[in-house]
Design an enzyme around this catalytic site. Structure first.
Site, PDB file in Angstrom:
ATOM      1  N   GLN A   1       0.824  -1.214   0.000  1.00 13.42           N
ATOM      2  CA  GLN A   1       0.000   0.000   0.000  1.00 13.42           C
ATOM      3  C   GLN A   1       0.861   1.269   0.000  1.00 13.42           C
ATOM      4  OE1 GLN A   1      -3.720  -0.476   2.477  1.00 13.42           O
ATOM      5  NE2 GLN A   1      -2.297  -1.660   3.714  1.00 13.42           N
TER       6      GLN A   1
ATOM      7  N   ASP B   1      11.798  -5.501  -4.816  1.00 11.50           N
ATOM      8  CA  ASP B   1      10.742  -6.445  -4.417  1.00 11.50           C
ATOM      9  C   ASP B   1      11.388  -7.795  -4.091  1.00 11.50           C
ATOM     10  OD1 ASP B   1      11.296  -7.709  -6.818  1.00 11.50           O
ATOM     11  OD2 ASP B   1       9.650  -6.708  -7.877  1.00 11.50           O
TER      12      ASP B   1
ATOM     13  N   ALA C   1       7.177  -4.649   4.775  1.00 10.95           N
ATOM     14  CA  ALA C   1       7.080  -5.251   6.105  1.00 10.95           C
ATOM     15  C   ALA C   1       6.270  -6.532   6.038  1.00 10.95           C
ATOM     16  CB  ALA C   1       6.422  -4.276   7.091  1.00 10.95           C
TER      17      ALA C   1
ATOM     18  N   THR D   1       3.176  -7.860   7.462  1.00 12.48           N
ATOM     19  CA  THR D   1       2.057  -7.134   8.079  1.00 12.48           C
ATOM     20  C   THR D   1       0.850  -8.021   8.454  1.00 12.48           C
ATOM     21  OG1 THR D   1       1.222  -6.597   5.874  1.00 12.48           O
ATOM     22  CG2 THR D   1       2.592  -4.925   6.944  1.00 12.48           C
TER      23      THR D   1
ATOM     24  N   THR E   1       4.632   1.294  13.442  1.00  8.87           N
ATOM     25  CA  THR E   1       3.198   1.122  13.665  1.00  8.87           C
ATOM     26  C   THR E   1       2.731   1.509  15.068  1.00  8.87           C
ATOM     27  OG1 THR E   1       1.493  -0.617  13.830  1.00  8.87           O
ATOM     28  CG2 THR E   1       3.737  -1.297  14.228  1.00  8.87           C
ATOM     29  N   ASP E   2       1.474   1.843  15.172  1.00 11.56           N
ATOM     30  CA  ASP E   2       0.810   2.047  16.463  1.00 11.56           C
ATOM     31  C   ASP E   2       0.835   0.779  17.323  1.00 11.56           C
ATOM     32  OD1 ASP E   2      -0.823   1.043  14.329  1.00 11.56           O
ATOM     33  OD2 ASP E   2      -2.592   1.243  15.598  1.00 11.56           O
TER      34      ASP E   2
ATOM     35  N   TYR F   1       3.793  -9.233  15.847  1.00 12.82           N
ATOM     36  CA  TYR F   1       3.946  -8.194  14.815  1.00 12.82           C
ATOM     37  C   TYR F   1       4.462  -6.905  15.449  1.00 12.82           C
ATOM     38  CZ  TYR F   1       2.624  -4.295  11.785  1.00 12.82           C
ATOM     39  OH  TYR F   1       2.634  -3.130  11.060  1.00 12.82           O
TER      40      TYR F   1
ATOM     41  N   LYS G   1       8.141  -5.156  14.910  1.00 11.34           N
ATOM     42  CA  LYS G   1       8.271  -3.784  14.386  1.00 11.34           C
ATOM     43  C   LYS G   1       9.075  -2.915  15.361  1.00 11.34           C
ATOM     44  CE  LYS G   1       6.794  -2.180  11.171  1.00 11.34           C
ATOM     45  NZ  LYS G   1       7.410  -2.040   9.814  1.00 11.34           N
TER      46      LYS G   1
HETATM   47  N1  NDP Z   1      -1.017  -1.949   6.926  1.00 12.42           N
HETATM   48  C1  NDP Z   1      -1.238  -1.259   8.049  1.00 12.42           C
HETATM   49  O1  NDP Z   1      -2.363  -1.180   8.543  1.00 12.42           O
HETATM   50  C2  NDP Z   1      -0.121  -0.552   8.736  1.00 12.42           C
HETATM   51  C3  NDP Z   1       1.180  -0.619   8.286  1.00 12.42           C
HETATM   52  N2  NDP Z   1       2.181   0.017   8.977  1.00 12.42           N
HETATM   53  C4  NDP Z   1       3.554  -0.080   8.507  1.00 12.42           C
HETATM   54  O2  NDP Z   1       3.636   0.733   7.334  1.00 12.42           O
HETATM   55  C5  NDP Z   1       4.528   0.124   6.393  1.00 12.42           C
HETATM   56  C6  NDP Z   1       3.812  -0.070   5.080  1.00 12.42           C
HETATM   57  O3  NDP Z   1       2.761  -1.008   5.240  1.00 12.42           O
HETATM   58  P1  NDP Z   1       1.784  -1.412   4.045  1.00 12.42           P
HETATM   59  O4  NDP Z   1       2.192  -0.709   2.810  1.00 12.42           O
HETATM   60  O5  NDP Z   1       0.410  -1.279   4.554  1.00 12.42           O
HETATM   61  O6  NDP Z   1       2.122  -2.970   3.927  1.00 12.42           O
HETATM   62  P2  NDP Z   1       1.552  -4.006   2.849  1.00 12.42           P
HETATM   63  O7  NDP Z   1       1.233  -5.253   3.598  1.00 12.42           O
HETATM   64  O8  NDP Z   1       0.532  -3.371   1.986  1.00 12.42           O
HETATM   65  O9  NDP Z   1       2.835  -4.268   1.923  1.00 12.42           O
HETATM   66  C7  NDP Z   1       3.959  -4.908   2.439  1.00 12.42           C
HETATM   67  C8  NDP Z   1       5.027  -4.903   1.377  1.00 12.42           C
HETATM   68  O10 NDP Z   1       6.185  -5.551   1.903  1.00 12.42           O
HETATM   69  C9  NDP Z   1       6.625  -6.498   0.962  1.00 12.42           C
HETATM   70  N3  NDP Z   1       7.316  -7.616   1.575  1.00 12.42           N
HETATM   71  C10 NDP Z   1       6.856  -8.427   2.551  1.00 12.42           C
HETATM   72  N4  NDP Z   1       7.754  -9.413   2.768  1.00 12.42           N
HETATM   73  C11 NDP Z   1       8.780  -9.203   1.922  1.00 12.42           C
HETATM   74  C12 NDP Z   1      10.000  -9.893   1.662  1.00 12.42           C
HETATM   75  N5  NDP Z   1      10.327 -11.014   2.318  1.00 12.42           N
HETATM   76  N6  NDP Z   1      10.840  -9.401   0.723  1.00 12.42           N
HETATM   77  C13 NDP Z   1      10.517  -8.289   0.038  1.00 12.42           C
HETATM   78  N7  NDP Z   1       9.380  -7.605   0.213  1.00 12.42           N
HETATM   79  C14 NDP Z   1       8.519  -8.065   1.157  1.00 12.42           C
HETATM   80  C15 NDP Z   1       5.361  -6.978   0.285  1.00 12.42           C
HETATM   81  O11 NDP Z   1       5.680  -7.634  -0.909  1.00 12.42           O
HETATM   82  P3  NDP Z   1       4.720  -8.827  -1.493  1.00 12.42           P
HETATM   83  O12 NDP Z   1       3.597  -8.118  -2.186  1.00 12.42           O
HETATM   84  O13 NDP Z   1       5.625  -9.554  -2.418  1.00 12.42           O
HETATM   85  O14 NDP Z   1       4.273  -9.622  -0.310  1.00 12.42           O
HETATM   86  C16 NDP Z   1       4.632  -5.657   0.104  1.00 12.42           C
HETATM   87  O15 NDP Z   1       5.111  -4.959  -1.018  1.00 12.42           O
HETATM   88  C17 NDP Z   1       5.035  -1.135   7.087  1.00 12.42           C
HETATM   89  O16 NDP Z   1       6.231  -0.844   7.768  1.00 12.42           O
HETATM   90  C18 NDP Z   1       3.974  -1.462   8.109  1.00 12.42           C
HETATM   91  O17 NDP Z   1       4.486  -2.199   9.201  1.00 12.42           O
HETATM   92  C19 NDP Z   1       1.960   0.761  10.090  1.00 12.42           C
HETATM   93  C20 NDP Z   1       0.694   0.883  10.585  1.00 12.42           C
HETATM   94  C21 NDP Z   1      -0.456   0.261   9.923  1.00 12.42           C
HETATM   95  C1  TDO Z   2     -13.164  -7.784   9.168  1.00 14.86           C
HETATM   96  C2  TDO Z   2     -13.580  -7.387  10.566  1.00 14.86           C
HETATM   97  C3  TDO Z   2     -12.648  -6.933  11.483  1.00 14.86           C
HETATM   98  N1  TDO Z   2     -13.020  -6.591  12.720  1.00 14.86           N
HETATM   99  C4  TDO Z   2     -12.032  -6.075  13.673  1.00 14.86           C
HETATM  100  C5  TDO Z   2     -10.832  -6.940  13.969  1.00 14.86           C
HETATM  101  C6  TDO Z   2      -9.798  -5.944  14.406  1.00 14.86           C
HETATM  102  O1  TDO Z   2      -9.980  -5.658  15.787  1.00 14.86           O
HETATM  103  C7  TDO Z   2     -10.148  -4.720  13.589  1.00 14.86           C
HETATM  104  C8  TDO Z   2      -9.255  -4.476  12.373  1.00 14.86           C
HETATM  105  O2  TDO Z   2      -9.095  -5.650  11.619  1.00 14.86           O
HETATM  106  P1  TDO Z   2      -7.814  -5.873  10.720  1.00 14.86           P
HETATM  107  O3  TDO Z   2      -7.734  -7.286  10.363  1.00 14.86           O
HETATM  108  O4  TDO Z   2      -7.775  -4.863   9.645  1.00 14.86           O
HETATM  109  O5  TDO Z   2      -6.701  -5.510  11.796  1.00 14.86           O
HETATM  110  P2  TDO Z   2      -5.143  -5.520  11.694  1.00 14.86           P
HETATM  111  O6  TDO Z   2      -4.696  -6.332  10.535  1.00 14.86           O
HETATM  112  O7  TDO Z   2      -4.639  -5.873  13.020  1.00 14.86           O
HETATM  113  O8  TDO Z   2      -4.768  -3.994  11.372  1.00 14.86           O
HETATM  114  C9  TDO Z   2      -3.492  -3.558  11.736  1.00 14.86           C
HETATM  115  O9  TDO Z   2      -2.565  -3.933  10.748  1.00 14.86           O
HETATM  116  C10 TDO Z   2      -1.229  -3.686  11.117  1.00 14.86           C
HETATM  117  C11 TDO Z   2      -0.337  -4.075   9.949  1.00 14.86           C
HETATM  118  C12 TDO Z   2      -0.980  -2.343  11.698  1.00 14.86           C
HETATM  119  O10 TDO Z   2       0.161  -1.880  11.732  1.00 14.86           O
HETATM  120  C13 TDO Z   2      -2.101  -1.655  12.438  1.00 14.86           C
HETATM  121  O11 TDO Z   2      -1.970  -0.244  12.416  1.00 14.86           O
HETATM  122  C14 TDO Z   2      -3.469  -2.062  11.970  1.00 14.86           C
HETATM  123  O12 TDO Z   2      -3.856  -1.412  10.769  1.00 14.86           O
HETATM  124  O13 TDO Z   2     -11.485  -4.892  13.140  1.00 14.86           O
HETATM  125  C15 TDO Z   2     -14.361  -6.653  13.109  1.00 14.86           C
HETATM  126  O14 TDO Z   2     -14.713  -6.324  14.262  1.00 14.86           O
HETATM  127  N2  TDO Z   2     -15.299  -7.078  12.221  1.00 14.86           N
HETATM  128  C16 TDO Z   2     -14.966  -7.468  10.955  1.00 14.86           C
HETATM  129  O15 TDO Z   2     -15.853  -7.888  10.163  1.00 14.86           O
HETATM  130 MG    MG Z   3      -4.609  -7.109   8.696  1.00 17.74          MG
END
Ligand code: NDP
Ligand code: TDO
Ligand code: MG
Length: 304
Positions: A11, A30, A59, A61, A100-101, A124, A128
């Site tokens: 993302q 990648d 990451a 994730t 991350t939070d 996770y 992080k």
């Molecule tokens: N998603 C969230 O809700 C949150 C994310 N963050 C942090 O923000 C940052 C961005 O997250 P976001 O963009 O959402 O993450 P995504 O899960 O959308 O993307 C993760 C990326 O990391 C790549 N990746 C994972 N494993 C490997 C590997 N072994 N080698 C190379 N690439 C790899 C994935 O590639 P591939 O597609 O090949 O798997 C993908 O491009 C991260 O540091 C995350 O921890 C912080 C708070 C919330």
């Molecule tokens: C799909 C779904 C989720 N939930 C709840 C579960 C959880 O408490 C919350 C969010 O679900 P998610 O699976 O998106 O949660 P999660 O994957 O833990 O999201 C987190 O991802 C990582 C990578 C981060 O760094 C965080 O900031 C945060 O975004 O919503 C419901 O209550 N009802 C539902 O139908």
């Molecule tokens: Mg999730």
């Protein structure tokens, strides 16, 4: 300037790719050219690219899955960032890393500040946090950006999950006792570009800027929501675009009534004073990101 960007299929990496090209030559990394689960290969991969800046949004994730794949989570989220940071320090180039939070335990009712005590509830979050410590420990110029609840029109995230469920089910049950700020990847990308850009479009004296926030800054959307609020905004947004939905009702439930492997922080709000005061960056309300991504999501759905 050559910018090595990881996580381009994700993302945040996906959202950063186009705007970063305005600042330099982006070299996308990648799994095929830099597998972050093999940190020992990172140094030689970087030797081949010789970047002037590394941006690392990649990451592991998958929050629940990480409990069973701890070793993998630590490799990608802690050891790989360590290797990136050590190379960057050795070559005196800056590194922008993301966190991350979920490094916090979610207690209390105040937004978390950068220097508040951490206390991850999950593998996770712990992996992080270990990544943060490793990046800082490498001793080079770095900026760790903590963000939260990231979503986009594409990929696996809360918005696309809720959109799918809203087409399949008449009722959605969503937790209301976990609060944070749903942040579109786009809002993060805009913030990062603002950090790197000056008025005349030239890249700033980056180390100086990072120093002003001590290498760690919180960046998410403004405002507060529960996952329930977020889900309701998604469903309302889809309805506004006349998407055909099965869902009739979104019900607020307690997290104890939604069992998952991992406990999530109850209070995930991040204080952004440092971003505002030291970097003079403001972020839009979370609803703006939801509207924009819903719009994109519906456009993509129409094309399918
Ligand atoms: N998603 C969230 O809700 C949150 C994310 N963050 C942090 O923000 C940052 C961005 O997250 P976001 O963009 O959402 O993450 P995504 O899960 O959308 O993307 C993760 C990326 O990391 C790549 N990746 C994972 N494993 C490997 C590997 N072994 N080698 C190379 N690439 C790899 C994935 O590639 P591939 O597609 O090949 O798997 C993908 O491009 C991260 O540091 C995350 O921890 C912080 C708070 C919330
Ligand atoms: C799909 C779904 C989720 N939930 C709840 C579960 C959880 O408490 C919350 C969010 O679900 P998610 O699976 O998106 O949660 P999660 O994957 O833990 O999201 C987190 O991802 C990582 C990578 C981060 O760094 C965080 O900031 C945060 O975004 O919503 C419901 O209550 N009802 C539902 O139908
Ligand atoms: Mg999730």
């Amino acid at each position: 300037m050559r910018i090595l960007l990881t996580g381009v299929s994700g993302q945040v990496g996906g959202a950063l790719r186009a705007p970063l090209t305005a600042l330099g030559e982006v070299v996308p990394a990648d799994r095929t050219n830099m597998d972050l689960s093999k940190p020992e290969l990172i140094s030689s991969a970087l030797d081949a690219v010789r970047p002037d800046l590394i941006v690392n949004p990649a990451a592991y994730t998958a929050v629940d899955r990480a409990e069973q794949e701890a070793e993998m989570a630590y490799r990608v989220n802690a050891e790989a960032p360590r290797a990136l940071a050590e190379w960057a320090a050795r070559h005196k180039i800056p590194l922008i890393h993301f966190s991350t939070d979920y490094v916090f335990d979610g207690s209390g009712d105040q937004p978390w500040r950068e220097d508040d005590p951490t206390g991850p509830l999950s593998i996770y979050g712990a992996s992080k946090l270990a990544g943060e410590v490793a990046v800082k420990g490498a001793g080079g110029d770095h900026l760790i950006i903590r963000t939260a609840w990231v979503f986009a029109a594409q990929g696996r995230n809360f918005l696309t999950t809720i959109a799918r469920l809203a087409r399949e089910r008449s009722e959605l049950r969503v937790v209301v006792d976990e609060i944070g700020a749903p942040t579109s990847a786009e809002i993060i990308a805009r913030g990062v570009i603002a950090m790197l850009s000056s008025e005349n479009g030239k890249v700033h004296d980056i180390p100086g800027r990072f120093g002003s926030v001590g290498g760690l800054v919180h960046l998410c959307a403004s405002g507060t929501a529960s996952w329930f609020d977020f889900a309701r905004a998604i469903v309302d947004g889809l309805r506004g675009h006349e998407e055909k939905l099965a869902v009739r009702q979104v019900t607020a439930i307690k997290s104890s009534d939604y069992p998952t492997r991992v406990k999530r922080p109850k209070n995930s709000r991040l204080d952004m004073s440092r971003l505002r005061l030291a970097l003079r960056i403001e972020t839009p309300d979370w609803q703006e990101g939801v509207e924009q991504e819903i719009h994109k999501f519906c456009m993509l759905a129409k094309r399918e």
